[in-house]
Enzyme design. Structure first.
Site, PDB file in Angstrom:
ATOM      1  N   CYS A 383       0.835  -1.202   0.000  1.00 21.14           N
ATOM      2  CA  CYS A 383       0.000   0.000   0.000  1.00 21.14           C
ATOM      3  C   CYS A 383       0.871   1.254   0.000  1.00 21.14           C
ATOM      4  O   CYS A 383       1.416   1.616  -1.031  1.00 21.14           O
ATOM      5  CB  CYS A 383      -0.972  -0.033   1.171  1.00 21.14           C
ATOM      6  SG  CYS A 383      -2.380   1.044   0.889  1.00 21.14           S
ATOM      7  N   HIS A 509      -3.460  -5.014   0.373  1.00 17.06           N
ATOM      8  CA  HIS A 509      -2.798  -5.583   1.551  1.00 17.06           C
ATOM      9  C   HIS A 509      -2.842  -7.117   1.497  1.00 17.06           C
ATOM     10  O   HIS A 509      -3.758  -7.724   2.051  1.00 17.06           O
ATOM     11  CB  HIS A 509      -3.494  -5.105   2.828  1.00 17.06           C
ATOM     12  CG  HIS A 509      -3.316  -3.650   3.092  1.00 17.06           C
ATOM     13  ND1 HIS A 509      -2.256  -3.159   3.811  1.00 17.06           N
ATOM     14  CD2 HIS A 509      -4.045  -2.572   2.711  1.00 17.06           C
ATOM     15  CE1 HIS A 509      -2.335  -1.836   3.883  1.00 17.06           C
ATOM     16  NE2 HIS A 509      -3.419  -1.457   3.216  1.00 17.06           N
ATOM     17  N   GLU A 511      -1.295  -9.112   3.156  1.00 26.67           N
ATOM     18  CA  GLU A 511      -1.172  -9.684   4.501  1.00 26.67           C
ATOM     19  C   GLU A 511      -2.531  -9.994   5.122  1.00 26.67           C
ATOM     20  O   GLU A 511      -2.631 -10.758   6.074  1.00 26.67           O
ATOM     21  CB  GLU A 511      -0.362  -8.756   5.415  1.00 26.67           C
ATOM     22  CG  GLU A 511      -1.022  -7.442   5.830  1.00 26.67           C
ATOM     23  CD  GLU A 511      -0.816  -6.294   4.835  1.00 26.67           C
ATOM     24  OE1 GLU A 511      -0.570  -6.575   3.641  1.00 26.67           O
ATOM     25  OE2 GLU A 511      -0.918  -5.126   5.248  1.00 26.67           O
TER      26      GLU A 511
HETATM   27  N1  GLN Z   1      -1.760   6.757   3.060  1.00 24.47           N
HETATM   28  C1  GLN Z   1      -1.868   6.045   1.850  1.00 24.47           C
HETATM   29  C2  GLN Z   1      -3.230   6.201   1.198  1.00 24.47           C
HETATM   30  O1  GLN Z   1      -4.173   6.571   1.841  1.00 24.47           O
HETATM   31  C3  GLN Z   1      -1.561   4.578   2.053  1.00 24.47           C
HETATM   32  C4  GLN Z   1      -2.590   3.886   2.884  1.00 24.47           C
HETATM   33  C5  GLN Z   1      -2.128   2.556   3.404  1.00 24.47           C
HETATM   34  O2  GLN Z   1      -0.938   2.270   3.405  1.00 24.47           O
HETATM   35  N2  GLN Z   1      -3.055   1.753   3.898  1.00 24.47           N
HETATM   36  O3  GLN Z   1      -3.368   5.919   0.033  1.00 24.47           O
END
Ligand code: GLN
Length: 534
Positions: A383, A509, A511
């Protein structure tokens, strides 16, 4: 048609928090599954937040995301990792949700003429909720974990609802999780447990099974005392000592005959158990062929629970290829104070840059992403970690000086990461990110395609920003490949680098979709690259 008999197992924690109730509840679930029963977990959390989405990982550990986009407590990750079930928003019952359900009903006039009360209106709503989840999942056993500690103001009404459920449903069993300390003198103390059991009894609840967290196994005297003062036979009292791997707990409880005893309490005939594959995996976790050192950068590194799903996904993938994982936590704000990425990363076999929000620590992460790229260190960006990899690439390889995400620098000359268009008009903070499972179209001929062995996958998201579509063409010119995107859109969801042993970023994600028995393929491929295996 014969209606299925549904059973309820209610796990309540006494004395203090932090006893590993989620792991105990999940282990009980796995034991029941291994006896051929269909199990569904539900967790009650007493806070008045509707969900966990707005909580700080420092305070509450990781926010876990379900397929339907529910942002919940990290225990849901534990359930899914042990039980291989896909849960939804109804599995998570919070104070916020249940109160707002009742208040909305009141406004609609569903209780016309009555004063709306905790008992019976709120408690009825709770019982109906729990029974409905049992129906929806067609479960043999509904496993209810009561968040918090017995005696808290926050879960008092919930325990009352469970007392009523136990009375009305007959097929319900309470399990008390407790702590049995050992003093420096070596003496084991059961008095706190006795008092906690009395507290439960004063609420009309009589647990039939007692599970004891402890630093030492229960001595015969302790067992006898707990049995006598808590009204449970000695064989219904179980040890839950410190163990090497959390995945050992179902096996450890089964060694003490837990499954047979619980089934007897539930009045279910035992069908024999099947935990062989599980125990083979646990053996591999405990005796790995080799241990890999993986760096994880982050800004919540003091609170390891903030990254629990990543830690566990590495354990699952490691067990799959018979490798252990030693984590090296890198506080990226320290990196900005003077340490170089080289110093911190040169003894590591791979690096993960996890998700995150806000500018603190990002420059440190960007420099790690650059170092890993130039030095062929396997890199997995999750992400935010993918966004970081793109920023580093844009600055170093495309000549975009000062490139950044508008999340960190609104005035950057090169906003290679920018707010998703649909996010621009959103003001509220609760459940408003791009959340939950989404389809990903994987480009054929790429590393990602080889790893997933599919053109179409589904993974879970939680973000507001994306790779700015205006920059895609330029970014892709010299070896960066966006190998997965949202079908029919310009949202880039997966990237890799040509000519690098493993350099991947995921806007999702992975994970969150890894379980002990089914590790996520991306984590397996990453660790194979770290181990320099094909
Ligand atoms: N802050 C980033 C976004 O909102 C990444 C979010 C995250 O890593 N879950 O896109």
């Amino acid at each position: 048609m014969q209606v299925k008999q549904r059973h309820f197992v209610i796990v309540a924690g006494s004395l203090m928090s932090g006893l590993g109730k989620g792991i105990v509840t999940s282990s009980i679930g796995r034991i029941l599954q291994s006896r051929g029963l269909k199990v569904v977990p539900i967790k009650f959390d007493g806070y008045l937040n509707v969900d966990c989405g707005t909580m700080n990982p420092y305070r509450h550990g990781e926010v876990f995301v379900l397929d339907d986009g529910t942002e919940c407590d990290m225990d849901f990750g534990t359930y899914e990792r042990y039980l291989n079930v896909r849960l939804n928003c109804n599995n998570s019952l919070t104070g916020g949700k249940i109160f707002s359900t009742v208040i909305q009903k009141e406004r609609k006039g569903e209780y016309l003429g009555y004063d709306v009360q905790i008992v019976p209106h709120l408690t009825n709503e709770i019982k109906a909720w729990i029974k409905k989840v049992g129906d929806d999942f067609d479960a043999d056993v509904v496993l209810v974990e009561v968040g918090g500690t017995v005696g808290d103001l926050e879960n008092g009404y919930f325990l009352e609802a469970m007392r009523q459920l136990h009375y009305e449903e007959k097929h319900a069993t309470f399990i008390q999780l407790t702590y049995v300390p050992t003093l420096v003198s070596g003496e084991q103390k059961t008095k706190p447990t006795q008092h906690a059991n009395r507290l439960l009894a004063s609420l009309g609840i009589n647990p039939r099974i007692v599970i004891c967290r402890e630093s030492e196994m229960l001595g015969p005297d302790s067992k006898r005392k707990i049995s006598m003062f808590c009204n449970v036979p000695e064989m219904n009292i179980f040890d839950d000592p410190d163990i090497e791997s959390i995945y050992e707990l179902p096996l450890f409880l089964e060694k003490q005959n837990f499954g047979d005893i619980l089934l007897k309490e539930l009045d279910i005939k035992s069908k024999g158990t099947d935990l062989e594959e599980w125990s083979a995996i646990v053996r591999r976790i405990k005796k790995p062929k080799k241990v890999l050192k993986i760096a994880i950068t982050g800004k919540y590194t003091q609170v390891k629970d903030s990254y629990v799903s990543i830690k566990e996904a590495l354990v699952h993938a490691g067990a799959h290829i018979n490798h252990g994982v030693e984590l090296k936590w890198i506080e990226t704000t320290d990196l900005e104070k003077g340490n170089t990425s080289e110093e911190l990363l040169k003894d590591c076999d791979g690096i993960i840059v996890p998700g995150g929000f806000g500018v603190r620590g990002t420059e440190g992460k960007i420099s790690c992403a650059g170092w890993a790229r130039e030095n062929k260190l396997p890199y997995l960006g999750l992400c935010l970690g993918m966004q970081i990899a793109v920023i580093s690439w844009a600055r170093d390889k495309c000549g975009f000086k000062g490139a950044n995400s508008t999340e960190f620098d609104e005035k950057t000359p090169h906003p290679v990461i920018d707010l998703l268009p649909e996010q621009k008009k959103i003001k509220d903070k609760g459940a408003t990110m791009r959340l939950g499972a989404q389809d990903i179209e994987v480009k054929e001929g790429t590393e990602a395609h080889r790893i997933y062995d599919s053109k179409s996958i589904r993974e879970r998201f939680r973000h507001r920003y994306e790779v700015n579509p205006e920059y895609i063409e330029r970014l892709e010119k010299d070896g960066l490949v966006f190998c997965g995107k949202a079908p029919g859109t310009n949202i880039m969801q997966l990237m890799e680098l040509k000519g690098h042993p493993f350099y991947m970023g995921t806007q999702f994600h992975p994970e969150f979709t890894s379980s002990l028995e089914k590790p996520n393929p991306l984590f397996v491929a990453f660790l194979k690259a770290c181990a320099k295996e094909k």
